[in-house]
Each structure stands twice: as C-alpha cells, then as structure tokens.
Design a protein around this motif. Structure first.
Motif, PDB file in Angstrom:
ATOM      1  N   VAL A   1       0.834  -1.212   0.000  1.00  0.00           N
ATOM      2  CA  VAL A   1       0.000   0.000   0.000  1.00  0.00           C
ATOM      3  C   VAL A   1       0.874   1.269   0.000  1.00  0.00           C
ATOM      4  CG1 VAL A   1      -1.708   1.327   1.310  1.00  0.00           C
ATOM      5  CG2 VAL A   1      -1.943  -1.143   1.119  1.00  0.00           C
ATOM      6  N   LEU A   2       1.873   1.276   0.887  1.00  0.00           N
ATOM      7  CA  LEU A   2       2.675   2.498   0.989  1.00  0.00           C
ATOM      8  C   LEU A   2       3.516   2.746  -0.256  1.00  0.00           C
ATOM      9  CD1 LEU A   2       3.786   2.713   4.710  1.00  0.00           C
ATOM     10  CD2 LEU A   2       1.664   3.321   3.631  1.00  0.00           C
ATOM     11  N   LEU A   3       3.973   1.655  -0.866  1.00  0.00           N
ATOM     12  CA  LEU A   3       4.789   1.806  -2.078  1.00  0.00           C
ATOM     13  C   LEU A   3       3.949   2.370  -3.232  1.00  0.00           C
ATOM     14  CD1 LEU A   3       7.779   1.119  -2.252  1.00  0.00           C
ATOM     15  CD2 LEU A   3       7.197  -0.980  -3.435  1.00  0.00           C
ATOM     16  N   ILE A   4       2.763   1.793  -3.415  1.00  0.00           N
ATOM     17  CA  ILE A   4       1.907   2.237  -4.526  1.00  0.00           C
ATOM     18  C   ILE A   4       1.380   3.661  -4.271  1.00  0.00           C
ATOM     19  CG2 ILE A   4      -0.257   1.786  -5.777  1.00  0.00           C
ATOM     20  CD1 ILE A   4       0.263  -1.248  -5.100  1.00  0.00           C
TER      21      ILE A   4
ATOM     22  N   THR B   1      -9.799   3.283   4.516  1.00  0.00           N
ATOM     23  CA  THR B   1      -9.077   3.950   5.620  1.00  0.00           C
ATOM     24  C   THR B   1      -9.159   3.097   6.882  1.00  0.00           C
ATOM     25  OG1 THR B   1      -9.725   6.067   4.673  1.00  0.00           O
ATOM     26  CG2 THR B   1      -8.891   6.123   6.916  1.00  0.00           C
ATOM     27  N   GLY B   2     -10.381   2.624   7.178  1.00  0.00           N
ATOM     28  CA  GLY B   2     -10.581   1.800   8.374  1.00  0.00           C
ATOM     29  C   GLY B   2      -9.860   0.469   8.261  1.00  0.00           C
ATOM     30  N   LEU B   3      -9.915  -0.121   7.074  1.00  0.00           N
ATOM     31  CA  LEU B   3      -9.263  -1.423   6.835  1.00  0.00           C
ATOM     32  C   LEU B   3      -7.758  -1.296   7.081  1.00  0.00           C
ATOM     33  CD1 LEU B   3     -10.285  -4.200   5.684  1.00  0.00           C
ATOM     34  CD2 LEU B   3      -9.342  -3.489   3.505  1.00  0.00           C
ATOM     35  N   LEU B   4      -7.185  -0.222   6.578  1.00  0.00           N
ATOM     36  CA  LEU B   4      -5.746  -0.006   6.754  1.00  0.00           C
ATOM     37  C   LEU B   4      -5.421   0.330   8.206  1.00  0.00           C
ATOM     38  CD1 LEU B   4      -3.548  -0.108   4.543  1.00  0.00           C
ATOM     39  CD2 LEU B   4      -3.334   2.345   4.829  1.00  0.00           C
ATOM     40  N   ALA B   5      -6.330   1.074   8.851  1.00  0.00           N
ATOM     41  CA  ALA B   5      -6.103   1.423  10.260  1.00  0.00           C
ATOM     42  C   ALA B   5      -6.058   0.156  11.106  1.00  0.00           C
ATOM     43  CB  ALA B   5      -7.191   2.355  10.753  1.00  0.00           C
ATOM     44  N   ALA B   6      -6.932  -0.813  10.777  1.00  0.00           N
ATOM     45  CA  ALA B   6      -6.959  -2.064  11.547  1.00  0.00           C
ATOM     46  C   ALA B   6      -5.763  -2.943  11.209  1.00  0.00           C
ATOM     47  CB  ALA B   6      -8.245  -2.819  11.255  1.00  0.00           C
ATOM     48  N   THR B   7      -5.161  -2.740  10.027  1.00  0.00           N
ATOM     49  CA  THR B   7      -4.045  -3.586   9.610  1.00  0.00           C
ATOM     50  C   THR B   7      -2.709  -2.985  10.014  1.00  0.00           C
ATOM     51  OG1 THR B   7      -5.421  -4.126   7.700  1.00  0.00           O
ATOM     52  CG2 THR B   7      -3.142  -4.876   7.626  1.00  0.00           C
ATOM     53  N   ILE B   8      -2.463  -1.721   9.637  1.00  0.00           N
ATOM     54  CA  ILE B   8      -1.141  -1.156   9.917  1.00  0.00           C
ATOM     55  C   ILE B   8      -1.201   0.024  10.889  1.00  0.00           C
ATOM     56  CG2 ILE B   8      -0.244  -1.906   7.667  1.00  0.00           C
ATOM     57  CD1 ILE B   8      -0.321   1.045   6.794  1.00  0.00           C
TER      58      ILE B   8
ATOM     59  N   GLY C   1      -4.618   6.951   7.849  1.00  0.00           N
ATOM     60  CA  GLY C   1      -4.455   8.216   7.136  1.00  0.00           C
ATOM     61  C   GLY C   1      -3.616   8.104   5.879  1.00  0.00           C
ATOM     62  N   PHE C   2      -2.780   7.058   5.796  1.00  0.00           N
ATOM     63  CA  PHE C   2      -1.945   6.884   4.609  1.00  0.00           C
ATOM     64  C   PHE C   2      -2.779   6.512   3.386  1.00  0.00           C
ATOM     65  CE2 PHE C   2       2.256   5.953   7.022  1.00  0.00           C
ATOM     66  CZ  PHE C   2       2.452   7.309   7.153  1.00  0.00           C
ATOM     67  N   VAL C   3      -4.028   6.073   3.627  1.00  0.00           N
ATOM     68  CA  VAL C   3      -4.945   5.845   2.515  1.00  0.00           C
ATOM     69  C   VAL C   3      -6.039   6.910   2.544  1.00  0.00           C
ATOM     70  CG1 VAL C   3      -6.900   4.335   1.983  1.00  0.00           C
ATOM     71  CG2 VAL C   3      -4.621   3.427   1.883  1.00  0.00           C
TER      72      VAL C   3
ATOM     73  N   MET D   1       5.878   7.875   3.614  1.00  0.00           N
ATOM     74  CA  MET D   1       5.292   6.592   3.187  1.00  0.00           C
ATOM     75  C   MET D   1       6.348   5.706   2.532  1.00  0.00           C
ATOM     76  SD  MET D   1       1.672   7.928   1.774  1.00  0.00           S
ATOM     77  CE  MET D   1       0.708   6.480   1.497  1.00  0.00           C
ATOM     78  N   LEU D   2       7.187   6.291   1.674  1.00  0.00           N
ATOM     79  CA  LEU D   2       8.187   5.474   0.971  1.00  0.00           C
ATOM     80  C   LEU D   2       9.261   4.956   1.925  1.00  0.00           C
ATOM     81  CD1 LEU D   2       8.536   7.392  -2.410  1.00  0.00           C
ATOM     82  CD2 LEU D   2       7.332   5.258  -1.964  1.00  0.00           C
ATOM     83  N   ILE D   3       9.672   5.782   2.897  1.00  0.00           N
ATOM     84  CA  ILE D   3      10.695   5.313   3.848  1.00  0.00           C
ATOM     85  C   ILE D   3      10.108   4.219   4.753  1.00  0.00           C
ATOM     86  CG2 ILE D   3      12.366   5.961   5.636  1.00  0.00           C
ATOM     87  CD1 ILE D   3      12.421   8.776   4.485  1.00  0.00           C
ATOM     88  N   VAL D   4       8.850   4.420   5.175  1.00  0.00           N
ATOM     89  CA  VAL D   4       8.215   3.398   6.023  1.00  0.00           C
ATOM     90  C   VAL D   4       8.059   2.083   5.244  1.00  0.00           C
ATOM     91  CG1 VAL D   4       6.118   2.788   7.294  1.00  0.00           C
ATOM     92  CG2 VAL D   4       7.048   5.046   7.530  1.00  0.00           C
ATOM     93  N   ALA D   5       7.726   2.193   3.961  1.00  0.00           N
ATOM     94  CA  ALA D   5       7.594   0.983   3.128  1.00  0.00           C
ATOM     95  C   ALA D   5       8.914   0.217   3.116  1.00  0.00           C
ATOM     96  CB  ALA D   5       7.176   1.357   1.715  1.00  0.00           C
ATOM     97  N   ALA D   6      10.022   0.951   2.977  1.00  0.00           N
ATOM     98  CA  ALA D   6      11.348   0.311   2.973  1.00  0.00           C
ATOM     99  C   ALA D   6      11.613  -0.341   4.323  1.00  0.00           C
ATOM    100  CB  ALA D   6      12.420   1.359   2.681  1.00  0.00           C
TER     101      ALA D   6
END
Lengths: 356, 105
Positions: free
Chosen positions: A129-132, A190-197, A201-203, A283-288
């Motif tokens: 998600v963060l990379l895309i 947003t909620g799906l991502l909040a529950a996962t990572i 807010g990143f989405v 986002m890109l640094i966190v993805a790495a």
C-alpha cells in the motif's frame, strides 16, 4: 491512596531515559500528525515495545494519546478554516465498518497461519500500500511543484463528482459535491488499513485528495477528525479491557500536544503540495522499513532460511529506518516553516522600506 | 500600535503561565501517585472512564498552554489560507437524443 506495587508484567518501570525518549518521539509524531493528518502512531507503538511494553498495552496507550492529540490538532486547523467536519464524520462512519472488516481478516489469518503469518500479512500490506500510494503521492507532488504549485482537481475526482448518484452530499468547506457511494469505499479502505497497519491516514488522505477531490490541506485537516473519532472508539474498547498505561499516555501526550500545534501552524507557512511531499516521503521510507522486516516472518514460516544475527540486524535497521521516516518528515516541516518565516520577514522588510 | 502589541503579548504570557501552572500541577499530581493511579485506571470495565476523562482534562490544559507558548515564541499562523480550490466546471454527462421508432412502412 495506598501506594500499591505495580504489575511489572504489564507496566514497565519508568526511567528518565525512557521518559525523554517517549516525549521526543511524541513531539515529532505530533508534529507530523498536525501537518499531514496522520503518522506518528506507526513509530510510537514499536518504540514503546522496544522499551519492554507488552504489545496490547503499547497499542492501547498509543491510541489513548492519539484521540486527544487529533482533537487538539483538528481544533487548531478548524480555526484556520481547513477542516471539513462533515467530510470527516462521513469518512469516519464508513471507516468504522472498515476497521471491523480489517479485524475479521486479521483473525482469519491468525487462525490459519499463526502470529508469523499475521505479521507477514501486516508487513506486506505496509509495503504494497505504501509503495503504490506513496509513489503516486510523491509523483503528483513533483508534478505540481513543476507546474509552480498550481493544484487542480484530479481527473478521477472530477469524473466521480460528475456522476449524479443519490444521495449527493455537499461538503461546504471542501467546496465539492459528490455521491455518498464514492465516499464509502475511501472511508472503508481507511478503516481497513487502520486495523491492519494502524495508520489509516496513509490511505484516507490520498483517498480524499484523488477520489473525493478535496485539497491536500482540507484532506489532511479532516483526517484529524477521523483520527479523533476512531481513536476515541478504539480507546473506549482498550480501556474497558484495562490495557491503558496512563503514565505512558500522558508522557507521549505532553510531547505530542506541543508538536501537533506546531505542525498545524506549519500548514499555513507552506505551499499546498508540501503536504504531499512530506506524506509521500514518509510513506516510501516506512515501506522500505517494513520491507526489511519481511525476511524475519518468512523465516518464521519456514519459507526462507536466514540466520539469527542477520535477522537481528535487519530488525534493528528496520526500526531505525522507521524513526528516520519520522525524523525526515519533521526536518522537512521545520525547514519549510523556517523558509516561510524568512520569506515573511523579507516581505515585511521590503514593505517597510517602500513606506520610508 | 506598539502599546497594543505589548498588551497582547502580556496577555498571552499570563495565559501561558496560568495554563502552564495548571498543566504542571496535573502532571505532578498524577506522577506523585503514579503506581496506584496506573493500577486503578487499568481495572477495565467502567473504570475506562478514568483514563479517557484524564486525557480530556490534560489536553485542555496542556493544549491551551502549548498554543500560548508557541504564540509567545512568535510562532503563529501566517495567514488564513484560502483552502478552497477555484471552482472547476465538472464535465456534464453527454445528453444523447432519445432513439425513436420510425414507422415508415
């Protein structure tokens, strides 16, 4: 009050070093949240865990500091005319459903592949998600800065706004009208991502910019409303299970309330696309960083053989990279604020010179 | 004009000091009894209201202190930005003429 001994299995002993570390991370996390509407949480939970705080207590204490921080940030940005309350509330409602779906998916994965499988799923979601999304946000920010900061409504949002599918909602501050049916998937994701990572807010923010068509300023400010509402709901749940360590919450809050206001003020110093630049960079640094954690989980699932020393190095580098993401974000924000302030002083000096 | 600015600065300083004192008192109160408070707040159930109420009170006092502190340091919002985009005309759905049945037979 009787001074009873603390349950050391659940609550850590606090040292000045721990307190200072949490205060500083809280401040930087708050600064980034006040500016881009989210962030900070992804470093705070692992930071607390690195001090020996159990995972559930770290998540609960982090969430308990998140909602008052978001509330203060949202209030500050509301005063600058950047918050669309209706947009925030509508998004938060569908995000709540997304959170429930996210929890269900996590439970399914946990039952089928165990903890390592669940961690792998979280890390892969982070990376994908963060990379895309991060690359697109960064590319868009770059494109906007090349066109001298002229920001227009994204094509997708323009097309969706043109579809008259009742009920249509008018968002006054964002100055747009769109069907409720197009806001629901953004809120849900947003909620799906909040529950996962833990960082919806990143989405949420890119979703509000590119799908709904709000500006970066309004999206990041309205995200604080979502963070407040969702954080409040999550805190009630965690606090009812007795997982909040109020000491940790208050220490982080002490730093983050200073930071979130500075970040909110910072949004008035910079050009619109600076929010996208900071967000895309983080986002890109966190993805790495999360990418570096993947071999550990693949090893646990016996899908890859990596020796222990390499894994511990990767783990350390991953955490350091995550802290770096936050630090880079903070440096960009403070740097652009200093630049903005200098430009203001220069303009004032020119004005007073012309009046002489 | 200068006197007005000075008065405003004094007001901000007073507010920062008052809210700063309230915040310091609140933190001192909690951390003086840190262990029993942490245990009490983590009992779960209806005790959940305690940490939630506490963070609201702290965020009010500390939030007001922080806001005044940044103002005192000269860090304030530059201008109220125009957050709305220029209204861009949204493409309208193309209205095609309705198909008609020709009865030419």
């Amino acid at each position: 009050m009787i001074d009873n001994a603390i349950d050391t299995a659940k609550f850590i002993d606090l040292t000045w070093l721990n307190v200072s570390f949490l205060f500083i991370v809280g401040f930087i996390g708050g600064l980034v949240s006040g500016f881009i509407g989210s962030g900070g949480a992804f470093v705070l939970t692992p930071a607390m865990m690195s001090l020996g705080v159990p995972a559930a207590v770290a998540v609960a204490s982090n969430m308990c500091h998140k909602f008052p921080k978001a509330m203060v940030g949202a209030y500050k940005r509301y005063k600058y005319g950047q918050v669309d309350l209706k947009l925030g509330i509508v998004m938060a409602a569908s995000a709540t459903v997304g959170v429930q779906a996210g929890i269900k998916i996590q439970e399914l994965i946990l039952n089928k592949w165990g903890e390592a499988g669940s961690n792998l799923y979280v890390s892969l979601s982070f990376v994908a998600v963060l990379l895309i999304v991060g690359s697109y946000v960064f590319y868009d920010a770059f494109k906007t800065s090349n066109s001298e900061g002229v920001d227009s409504v994204p094509k997708l949002a323009r097309r969706l706004q043109a579809i008259n599918l009742p009920p249509m909602i008018h968002f006054k501050t964002a100055n747009l009208k769109i069907s409720l049916w197009f806001t629901i998937p953004v809120g849900f994701a947003t909620g799906l991502l909040a529950a996962t990572i833990a960082v919806g807010g990143f989405v949420g923010v890119p979703g509000m910019i590119y799908v709904i068509g709000a500006t970066g300023l309004i999206s990041s400010a309205s995200e604080l409303v979502i963070a407040f509402l969702m954080g409040f709901g999550g805190t009630v749940k965690w606090a009812m299970h007795g997982m909040v360590d109020i000491r940790l919450t208050l220490i982080i809050l002490a730093g983050s309330l200073l930071g979130v206001q500075l970040g909110a003020i910072g949004t008035t110093y910079v050009k619109e696309n600076m929010i996208k630049i900071v967000m895309g960079t983080i986002m890109l640094i966190v993805a790495a960083s999360r990418g570096l954690a993947v071999p550990q989980y693949l090893n646990q699932l016996q899908l890859m053989a990596v020796d222990k020393s390499t894994l511990s190095i990767l783990d350390m580098v991953s955490f350091a990279t995550m802290c770096l993401a936050l630090a880079v974000g903070a440096v960009i924000i403070i740097g652009s604020m200093v630049k903005g302030k200098r430009a203001e002083y220069a303009a004032q000096a020119t004005e007073s010179y012309e009046h002489v | 004009m200068a006197a007005k600015t000075e008065l405003k600065k004094k007001k901000i300083m007073m507010r920062a000091m008052i809210y700063g004192a309230i915040t310091a008192t609140l933190y001192a109160a909690v951390f003086s009894f840190a262990n029993p408070i942490t245990e009490l707040f983590a009992r779960g159930g209806l005790y959940a209201a305690l940490p939630i109420g506490t963070v609201f009170v702290f965020s009010f006092a500390h939030g007001a202190f922080s806001s005044n502190l940044w103002s005192l340091l000269g860090i304030e919002a530059i201008t109220k930005q125009a957050t709305q985009r220029k209204q861009v005309s949204v493409p309208r759905a193309i209205q095609k003429p309705r198909a008609r049945l020709r009865m030419s037979a």
